[in-house]
Design a protein around this motif. Structure first.
Motif, PDB file in Angstrom:
ATOM      1  N   ILE A  27     -13.129   2.863   2.691  1.00  0.00           N
ATOM      2  CA  ILE A  27     -12.163   2.864   1.571  1.00  0.00           C
ATOM      3  C   ILE A  27     -11.617   1.463   1.254  1.00  0.00           C
ATOM      4  CG2 ILE A  27     -11.412   5.281   1.749  1.00  0.00           C
ATOM      5  CD1 ILE A  27      -8.849   4.043   3.167  1.00  0.00           C
ATOM      6  N   THR A  28     -11.743   0.526   2.182  1.00  0.00           N
ATOM      7  CA  THR A  28     -11.266  -0.829   1.893  1.00  0.00           C
ATOM      8  C   THR A  28     -12.432  -1.780   1.617  1.00  0.00           C
ATOM      9  OG1 THR A  28     -11.276  -1.380   4.228  1.00  0.00           O
ATOM     10  CG2 THR A  28      -9.208  -0.563   3.311  1.00  0.00           C
ATOM     11  N   GLY A  29     -13.622  -1.243   1.509  1.00  0.00           N
ATOM     12  CA  GLY A  29     -14.773  -2.098   1.222  1.00  0.00           C
ATOM     13  C   GLY A  29     -15.365  -2.735   2.458  1.00  0.00           C
ATOM     14  N   GLY A  30     -14.863  -2.358   3.645  1.00  0.00           N
ATOM     15  CA  GLY A  30     -15.419  -2.875   4.890  1.00  0.00           C
ATOM     16  C   GLY A  30     -15.408  -4.386   4.969  1.00  0.00           C
ATOM     17  N   ALA A  31     -16.498  -4.939   5.507  1.00  0.00           N
ATOM     18  CA  ALA A  31     -16.560  -6.378   5.750  1.00  0.00           C
ATOM     19  C   ALA A  31     -16.629  -7.188   4.467  1.00  0.00           C
ATOM     20  CB  ALA A  31     -17.764  -6.688   6.630  1.00  0.00           C
ATOM     21  N   SER A  32     -17.011  -6.533   3.362  1.00  0.00           N
ATOM     22  CA  SER A  32     -17.167  -7.328   2.128  1.00  0.00           C
ATOM     23  C   SER A  32     -15.837  -7.620   1.448  1.00  0.00           C
ATOM     24  CB  SER A  32     -18.122  -6.616   1.171  1.00  0.00           C
ATOM     25  OG  SER A  32     -17.744  -5.277   1.008  1.00  0.00           O
ATOM     26  N   GLY A  33     -14.753  -7.070   1.964  1.00  0.00           N
ATOM     27  CA  GLY A  33     -13.449  -7.503   1.496  1.00  0.00           C
ATOM     28  C   GLY A  33     -12.816  -6.600   0.456  1.00  0.00           C
ATOM     29  N   TYR A  34     -11.616  -6.979   0.036  1.00  0.00           N
ATOM     30  CA  TYR A  34     -10.822  -6.176  -0.892  1.00  0.00           C
ATOM     31  C   TYR A  34     -10.254  -7.083  -1.973  1.00  0.00           C
ATOM     32  CZ  TYR A  34      -7.804  -2.355  -2.347  1.00  0.00           C
ATOM     33  OH  TYR A  34      -7.201  -1.353  -3.051  1.00  0.00           O
ATOM     34  N   ARG A  35     -10.264  -6.585  -3.208  1.00  0.00           N
ATOM     35  CA  ARG A  35      -9.773  -7.389  -4.322  1.00  0.00           C
ATOM     36  C   ARG A  35      -8.536  -6.727  -4.930  1.00  0.00           C
ATOM     37  NH1 ARG A  35     -12.120 -11.522  -6.600  1.00  0.00           N
ATOM     38  NH2 ARG A  35     -14.165 -11.078  -5.713  1.00  0.00           N
ATOM     39  N   THR A  80      -0.491  -3.750   1.033  1.00  0.00           N
ATOM     40  CA  THR A  80      -0.043  -4.226  -0.271  1.00  0.00           C
ATOM     41  C   THR A  80      -1.148  -4.017  -1.311  1.00  0.00           C
ATOM     42  OG1 THR A  80       1.340  -5.876   0.795  1.00  0.00           O
ATOM     43  CG2 THR A  80       0.866  -6.227  -1.524  1.00  0.00           C
ATOM     44  N   GLY A  81      -2.374  -4.379  -0.931  1.00  0.00           N
ATOM     45  CA  GLY A  81      -3.504  -4.224  -1.841  1.00  0.00           C
ATOM     46  C   GLY A  81      -3.701  -2.777  -2.257  1.00  0.00           C
ATOM     47  N   LEU A  82      -3.702  -1.876  -1.283  1.00  0.00           N
ATOM     48  CA  LEU A  82      -3.945  -0.461  -1.576  1.00  0.00           C
ATOM     49  C   LEU A  82      -2.820   0.131  -2.424  1.00  0.00           C
ATOM     50  CD1 LEU A  82      -5.338   0.654   1.897  1.00  0.00           C
ATOM     51  CD2 LEU A  82      -6.593   0.712  -0.263  1.00  0.00           C
ATOM     52  N   LEU A  83      -1.572  -0.245  -2.124  1.00  0.00           N
ATOM     53  CA  LEU A  83      -0.443   0.300  -2.872  1.00  0.00           C
ATOM     54  C   LEU A  83      -0.444  -0.215  -4.307  1.00  0.00           C
ATOM     55  CD1 LEU A  83       2.406   0.264  -0.203  1.00  0.00           C
ATOM     56  CD2 LEU A  83       1.446   2.270  -1.336  1.00  0.00           C
ATOM     57  N   MET A  84      -0.788  -1.510  -4.477  1.00  0.00           N
ATOM     58  CA  MET A  84      -0.845  -2.054  -5.835  1.00  0.00           C
ATOM     59  C   MET A  84      -1.994  -1.414  -6.613  1.00  0.00           C
ATOM     60  SD  MET A  84       0.156  -6.050  -5.278  1.00  0.00           S
ATOM     61  CE  MET A  84      -0.169  -6.512  -6.987  1.00  0.00           C
ATOM     62  N   ALA A 111      -2.908   1.536  -6.252  1.00  0.00           N
ATOM     63  CA  ALA A 111      -2.426   2.878  -6.608  1.00  0.00           C
ATOM     64  C   ALA A 111      -1.372   2.816  -7.708  1.00  0.00           C
ATOM     65  CB  ALA A 111      -1.874   3.573  -5.374  1.00  0.00           C
ATOM     66  N   GLY A 112      -1.135   1.639  -8.251  1.00  0.00           N
ATOM     67  CA  GLY A 112      -0.236   1.496  -9.385  1.00  0.00           C
ATOM     68  C   GLY A 112       1.216   1.222  -9.026  1.00  0.00           C
ATOM     69  N   ARG A 113       1.459   0.920  -7.746  1.00  0.00           N
ATOM     70  CA  ARG A 113       2.831   0.614  -7.336  1.00  0.00           C
ATOM     71  C   ARG A 113       3.142  -0.860  -7.618  1.00  0.00           C
ATOM     72  NH1 ARG A 113       5.629   5.298  -6.017  1.00  0.00           N
ATOM     73  NH2 ARG A 113       4.151   6.752  -5.067  1.00  0.00           N
ATOM     74  N   SER A 114       4.450  -1.181  -7.635  1.00  0.00           N
ATOM     75  CA  SER A 114       4.832  -2.577  -7.859  1.00  0.00           C
ATOM     76  C   SER A 114       4.556  -3.374  -6.585  1.00  0.00           C
ATOM     77  CB  SER A 114       6.314  -2.655  -8.207  1.00  0.00           C
ATOM     78  OG  SER A 114       7.082  -2.562  -7.018  1.00  0.00           O
ATOM     79  N   PRO A 115       4.361  -4.709  -6.740  1.00  0.00           N
ATOM     80  CA  PRO A 115       4.125  -5.549  -5.552  1.00  0.00           C
ATOM     81  C   PRO A 115       5.247  -5.419  -4.529  1.00  0.00           C
ATOM     82  CG  PRO A 115       3.783  -6.811  -7.561  1.00  0.00           C
ATOM     83  CD  PRO A 115       4.288  -5.477  -8.000  1.00  0.00           C
ATOM     84  N   TRP A 116       6.479  -5.314  -5.021  1.00  0.00           N
ATOM     85  CA  TRP A 116       7.606  -5.233  -4.091  1.00  0.00           C
ATOM     86  C   TRP A 116       7.536  -3.969  -3.250  1.00  0.00           C
ATOM     87  CZ3 TRP A 116      10.374  -9.266  -2.861  1.00  0.00           C
ATOM     88  CH2 TRP A 116      10.365 -10.350  -3.755  1.00  0.00           C
ATOM     89  N   PHE A 117       7.138  -2.882  -3.902  1.00  0.00           N
ATOM     90  CA  PHE A 117       6.916  -1.642  -3.154  1.00  0.00           C
ATOM     91  C   PHE A 117       5.820  -1.876  -2.119  1.00  0.00           C
ATOM     92  CE2 PHE A 117       5.177   2.531  -2.328  1.00  0.00           C
ATOM     93  CZ  PHE A 117       6.315   3.325  -2.229  1.00  0.00           C
ATOM     94  N   GLY A 118       4.804  -2.646  -2.567  1.00  0.00           N
ATOM     95  CA  GLY A 118       3.697  -2.984  -1.665  1.00  0.00           C
ATOM     96  C   GLY A 118       4.168  -3.723  -0.426  1.00  0.00           C
ATOM     97  N   PHE A 119       5.085  -4.680  -0.613  1.00  0.00           N
ATOM     98  CA  PHE A 119       5.570  -5.472   0.528  1.00  0.00           C
ATOM     99  C   PHE A 119       6.373  -4.604   1.496  1.00  0.00           C
ATOM    100  CE2 PHE A 119       5.726  -9.075  -2.765  1.00  0.00           C
ATOM    101  CZ  PHE A 119       4.362  -9.272  -2.643  1.00  0.00           C
ATOM    102  N   ILE A 120       7.193  -3.715   0.917  1.00  0.00           N
ATOM    103  CA  ILE A 120       7.982  -2.821   1.778  1.00  0.00           C
ATOM    104  C   ILE A 120       7.042  -1.902   2.555  1.00  0.00           C
ATOM    105  CG2 ILE A 120       9.643  -0.910   1.768  1.00  0.00           C
ATOM    106  CD1 ILE A 120      10.920  -2.371  -0.713  1.00  0.00           C
TER     107      ILE A 120
END
Lengths: 226, 340
Positions: free
Chosen positions: B141-149, B81-85, B87-96
C-alpha cells in the motif's frame, strides 16, 4: 523461614556472612521475586510486587553499599523521593520542603546544593537514609547503615534510629555491629544459611547456644564474622 | 563582591530566558529580510534535524537509553503524513497523525526492549529498526521499496514549509525544557544514573522510560512528517535507513548530550555540515562525522556545549549554587566513563 515484624518496633536481623540478610531485604522490597512463600504487609499480600509500587504502599529500604544519584544534588536526591514516595507530592516547592525535613533529621541540611558524588561515605549513608525516609515509609529496611562509619558517626546514627522510631515508623535493621544492634533493637532474628536460627529479645539471643555456635563455629572452627 | 556576583547571575538568567525568544523572532522575520531560496531550504532542513535531535536527547541524553532506532519514528511520521494527505486530510492533521503513530510505535517497541539495559537495549533497537525497514520495503500500500509520492494541491510554497519547521522546532525546545525541569525529568535523570535505586524511591523505571520514549518518538515523527511533505517523495531506504538513526543519534552527542541547547547546537551543526559539505564532498561527510565523534568521545564527552562551558569554566562555577562541587564534577567526568 517465617517471622512477623510488629508495628513501631526496631527488629534486628543478624547472622554470619552469607546468611541471607540482604537477600531477605531484597525479597521484602521487591528487588527479587520469591520463587516460593508469601510476604504480607498490613494484612495485604505483597508477594512479587515491584519496588516502585511497594514504596507507594509504604515500604522503603537503604542499601548496604550506598547508591546515591551521584550527579544530582543532595536536595534533588531527596526531593525525588518525596515526589514519587507514598505521599506523591506534586508541587516542587512542597516537595523541597518535605525533603528539607528529612535532610534536617539526618543532619545534612547544610549541604543541600552539593552533588551527592562529593559527599563523604558517612554523609552518603545519611543521604541514603534521608532518601528512604522522604518516601514517608511505614516500614523502613535499613541495611548496614553503620558499616564503615566511625564510632561517633555510629552513635549519631543510633540517635537517628531512635528518632525514626519515635515518628511511628517500623524498622527492620541489619547490622554487623553487635553492640549497636543489641542496644537499639526490640527484637532480634538470627539467620544462618537462609534459615531462621533463633528469635527473641536481645538478651535471649545473647544467651542462645545455637546462636553462639553459628557465630563461633563448632569443630570446623570457622572465623567469627562480627 | 557578593552583590556583584548576584547581579551578574541574575542578569545571565534573564538573558537565558530572553535569548531563545530573540532567536525565534529573528528566525521568523528573517525571510522577510530577503533570504535566498537556498538559505530557506538550509534552515528548514536544519530545523527538521534539530527537532529529531531534541527528541532523541530526551531519551538518550536525559534518561540514558541509547537508541539506534529513531529512523522508525522519522519514517513512520513521513509515511503517516503522506497517507493522511493522500486521504484528503490537511498537512497539519497529517503531522498530528504522525506524532500519534510514532508515539504508538514507541510504545510497542518499548514494551519488550525496555526490559533490556544498556548495550542490550541499544542492540535491540537496531534490530527493530531494520525489521521495520524491511517490512516497509515490501509493503504494497505504500509502494514498497520504490517509494511514496505526496501530491499536494496548489503552488509550492517554500516559506510555509519553513515556518512549519520553525514552529515545530520551537515547540520541541519548549517541550524539552518543560520535561527537563519537571519531576518527570528529575526521575529520568535518576533512572539514567541508577535504575534500581530509582525504583527504591518509588520511580517506576519501565513506565517512565515508556513515556519519554513516546514524547521523543512523537517529536521525531512530526519532524519526519514535515520533511516528507516538503520533499514530496521518499522511500524506505531513505527515511527508515540506519544512516538516519545514526544521524539522529550523532547530533545530540556532537552538541552536548543531556541538555536542550546541546541538542539544538548539535542539530544546527549537523544541518549545516550535512547540507553544505555533502554537496561539495559527497564521499567525505561520513568520514567527517566519524572523526568528529571520535574526537568528542575522547576529548569532550559533554560535546561542543561542554567545550564552550569549559572555556568559560570560571563563570560556570559562579553560576551554580554548588560551591566547589563543579570542580570535582568536572574532574570526575573526565575519569568516569560516559555511556557514549
Amino acid at each position: 523461614m517465617s517471622f512477623d515484624v510488629p508495628e513501631k518496633q526496631i527488629c534486628g536481623f543478624i547472622g554470619p556472612n552469607g546468611a541471607g540478610k540482604t537477600t531477605l531485604f531484597s525479597l521484602i522490597t521487591g528487588a527479587i521475586r520469591p520463587s516460593s512463600g508469601k510476604i504480607h504487609f498490613r494484612g495485604n499480600d505483597v508477594t512479587g510486587m515491584d519496588s516502585a509500587r511497594l514504596v507507594k504502599k509504604g515500604v522503603a529500604r537503604t542499601h548496604q553499599i550506598v547508591r546515591p544519584f551521584r550527579q544530582l544534588t543532595v536536595l534533588e536526591n531527596v526531593q525525588l523521593a518525596v515526589h514519587y514516595g507514598r505521599r506523591a507530592v506534586l508541587r516542587a516547592a512542597a516537595a523541597r520542603e518535605h525533603a528539607m525535613e528529612s535532610l534536617k533529621l539526618v543532619g545534612l541540611d547544610h549541604k543541600v546544593n552539593r552533588l551527592a558524588a562529593v559527599l563523604s561515605l558517612g554523609e552518603q549513608k545519611r543521604l541514603e537514609v534521608a532518601r528512604a525516609l522522604a518516601t514517608a515509609p511505614e516500614l523502613i529496611l535499613l541495611d548496614e547503615i553503620c558499616g564503615g562509619l566511625t564510632a561517633s558517626e555510629t552513635r549519631a546514627m543510633m540517635g537517628l534510629l531512635q528518632r525514626i522510631r519515635e515518628t511511628g515508623t517500623t524498622i527492620m535493621y541489619v547490622e554487623h555491629d553487635m553492640k549497636a544492634i543489641m542496644t537499639i533493637c526490640d527484637r532480634i532474628t538470627v539467620l544462618n544459611f537462609g534459615q531462621k536460627l533463633a528469635e527473641g529479645t536481645p538478651a535471649e539471643i545473647q544467651n542462645n547456644p545455637a546462636v553462639v555456635e553459628a557465630y563461633l563455629g563448632t569443630s570446623e572452627g570457622s572465623v567469627p564474622s562480627a | 563582591m557578593a552583590g556583584r556576583m548576584k547581579f551578574s547571575s541574575l542578569w545571565k538568567r534573564r538573558m537565558a530566558l530572553i535569548l531563545p525568544w530573540l532567536l525565534l523572532l529573528v528566525l521568523l522575520v528573517l525571510p522577510a529580510a530577503g533570504l535566498s531560496a537556498n538559505m530557506v531550504r538550509l534552515l528548514f532542513i536544519t530545523a527538521v534535524w534539530t527537532t529529531c535531535s531534541i527528541g532523541w536527547n530526551l531519551l538518550g541524553g536525559l534518561a540514558g537509553q541509547i537508541s539506534f532506532g529513531f529512523a522508525v519514528f522519522f519514517g513512520l511520521g513521513a509515511y503517516t503524513t503522506g497517507l493522511l494527505m493522500h486521504a484528503g486530510r490537511s498537512p497539519w492533521f497529517g503531522f498530528i497523525g504522525a506524532a500519534a503513530i510514532a508515539a504508538l510505535a514507541s510504545f510497542f517497541i518499548g514494551l519488550p526492549t525496555f526490559r533490556l539495559r544498556g548495550p542490550y537495549f541499544a542492540i535491540a533497537t537496531i534490530g527493530v529498526s531494520e525489521a521495520v525497514r524491511v517490512v516497509m520495503n515490501n509493503l504494497d500500500i505504500t509502494g514498497g521499496a520504490s517509494g511514496y509520492r505526496i501530491i499536494e494541491n496548489g503552488p509550492y510554497r517554500p516559506l510555509e514549509h519553513y515556518y512549519t519547521a520553525i514552529v515545530v522546532v520551537a515547540g520541541a525546545v519548549v517541550i524539552s525544557s518543560v520535561v527537563m525541569n519537571s519531576k518527570f525529568g528529575l526521575a529520568l535523570r535518576a533512572i539514567k544514573q541508577d535504575e534500581d535505586a530509582a525504583a527504591d524511591i518509588g520511580v517506576n523505571p519501565f513506565t517512565n522510560k515508556l513515556w519519554v520514549h513516546a514524547i521523543a518518538g512523537a517529536l521525531t515523527g512530526i519532524a519526519g512528517g514535515i520533511y516528507a511533505r516538503r520533499a514530496g517523495f521518499f522511500y524506505p531506504g531513505d527515511v527508515f535507513s540506519f544512516q538516519t538513526s545514526i544521524s539522529i543519534l550523532l547530533m545530540p552527542v556532537i552538541g552536548g548530550i543531556g541538555t536542550v541547547w546541546g541538542a539544538v547546537l548539535g542539530g544546527v551543526i549537523f544541518g549545516i555540515v550535512e547540507e553544505q559539505l555533502v554537496a561539495k564532498f559527497p564521499d567525505l561527510h561520513l568520514l567527517l562525522y566519524g572523526g568528529l565523534l571520535i574526537l568528542i568521545i575522547l576529548l569532550e564527552p559533554d560535546g561542543i556545549l561542554g567545550l564552550l562551558r569549559r572555556l568559560f569554566r570560571s563563570k560556570r562555577i559562579e553560576d551554580s549554587g554548588s560551591t566547589g562541587a563543579d570542580e570535582i564534577l568536572w574532574g570526575r567526568s573526565r575519569l568516569e566513563g560516559r555511556e557514549l
